[in-house]
Design a protein around this motif. Structure first.
Motif, short mmCIF file in Angstrom:
data_model
loop_
_atom_site.label_atom_id
_atom_site.label_comp_id
_atom_site.label_asym_id
_atom_site.label_seq_id
_atom_site.Cartn_x
_atom_site.Cartn_y
_atom_site.Cartn_z
N SER A 61 -75.68 2.74 -10.63
CA SER A 61 -77.03 3.26 -10.46
C SER A 61 -77.37 3.33 -8.98
O SER A 61 -76.68 2.75 -8.14
CB SER A 61 -78.07 2.41 -11.20
OG SER A 61 -78.16 1.12 -10.63
N GLU A 63 -81.08 3.44 -6.44
CA GLU A 63 -82.54 3.31 -6.36
C GLU A 63 -82.99 3.72 -4.97
O GLU A 63 -82.21 3.66 -4.02
CB GLU A 63 -82.98 1.87 -6.56
CG GLU A 63 -82.71 1.30 -7.92
CD GLU A 63 -83.12 -0.16 -7.97
OE1 GLU A 63 -84.09 -0.45 -8.70
OE2 GLU A 63 -82.51 -0.98 -7.27
N ARG A 69 -87.29 8.22 -9.43
CA ARG A 69 -86.02 7.82 -10.02
C ARG A 69 -84.87 8.57 -9.35
O ARG A 69 -85.05 9.67 -8.84
CB ARG A 69 -86.00 8.01 -11.53
CG ARG A 69 -85.91 9.43 -12.01
CD ARG A 69 -85.96 9.49 -13.55
NE ARG A 69 -85.75 10.84 -14.00
CZ ARG A 69 -86.65 11.81 -13.99
NH1 ARG A 69 -87.86 11.55 -13.54
NH2 ARG A 69 -86.37 13.01 -14.42
N GLU A 71 -80.71 9.54 -10.17
CA GLU A 71 -79.72 9.61 -11.25
C GLU A 71 -78.38 10.06 -10.70
O GLU A 71 -78.32 10.86 -9.76
CB GLU A 71 -80.17 10.60 -12.33
CG GLU A 71 -81.44 10.22 -13.03
CD GLU A 71 -81.90 11.27 -14.05
OE1 GLU A 71 -81.26 12.33 -14.16
OE2 GLU A 71 -82.91 11.01 -14.71
#
Length: 175
Positions: A61, A63, A69, A71
């Motif tokens: 992931s 951040e 968000r 992705e």
């Protein structure tokens, strides 16, 4: 930009030399993001990553405090049309260098808190399964000429139902 991360094994009772031997080293360099287009609140980020360790790792992931968000994405060809799709992880074999770039694997950034202009920087935290978390700064580059000759346009059906904003429909964007 070159940043190294060595994830050392925790010194917890019972840990042996084997756990220390499996510590990962991940090098991330050439981290950049596309400047945003007008009021569109999305962009993409790219970088090269090298797994200098002896065991595979994977990016699980990303951040950023500057987006709602982030992705992991890839481009696929379907009926001669390039489509962008979300992927769960990005695998990185031991000794492998992988480049996230326009037209391939990349990080989609949704809900920018403010527009990205060339010369800005964008904080990203990359989360690896083995190596742990790594904080990097992405240099913001212009829409054209910011990559390595892989600019492209693609349809707006990204195949996973994201809302790209009201101003997006008549614009082409690159990432």
């Amino acid at each position: 930009m070159r940043i190294s991360l060595v994830a050392a094994a925790a010194l917890v009772g019972g840990m042996t030399g084997l756990a220390i031997a499996q510590a990962q080293e991940v090098d991330v360099h050439d981290v950049w993001a596309r400047a945003s287009i007008g009021q569109v609140k999305n962009s993409a980020a790219y970088f090269s990553v090298t797994n200098r360790g002896e065991v595979p790792d994977r990016l699980v992931s990303v951040e950023s405090s500057a987006v709602e968000r982030a992705e992991l994405h890839d481009h696929i060809m379907e009926d001669d049309v390039a489509r962008m799709v979300e992927v769960e992880t990005i695998d990185l074999d031991a000794g492998e260098t992988l480049t996230l770039e326009p037209g391939g694997l990349h990080i989609m950034l949704f809900g920018l808190s403010e527009p990205l202009a060339p010369g800005d920087s964008l904080p990203l935290t990359l989360h690896f399964e083995q190596a742990g978390s790594l904080e990097v700064e992405a240099d913001v580059r212009p829409l054209r000429g910011g990559g390595h000759g892989h600019d492209h346009d693609h349809g707006h059906n990204h195949g996973h139902g994201h809302d790209h904003g009201d101003h997006h429909e008549d614009q082409h964007h690159d990432h």
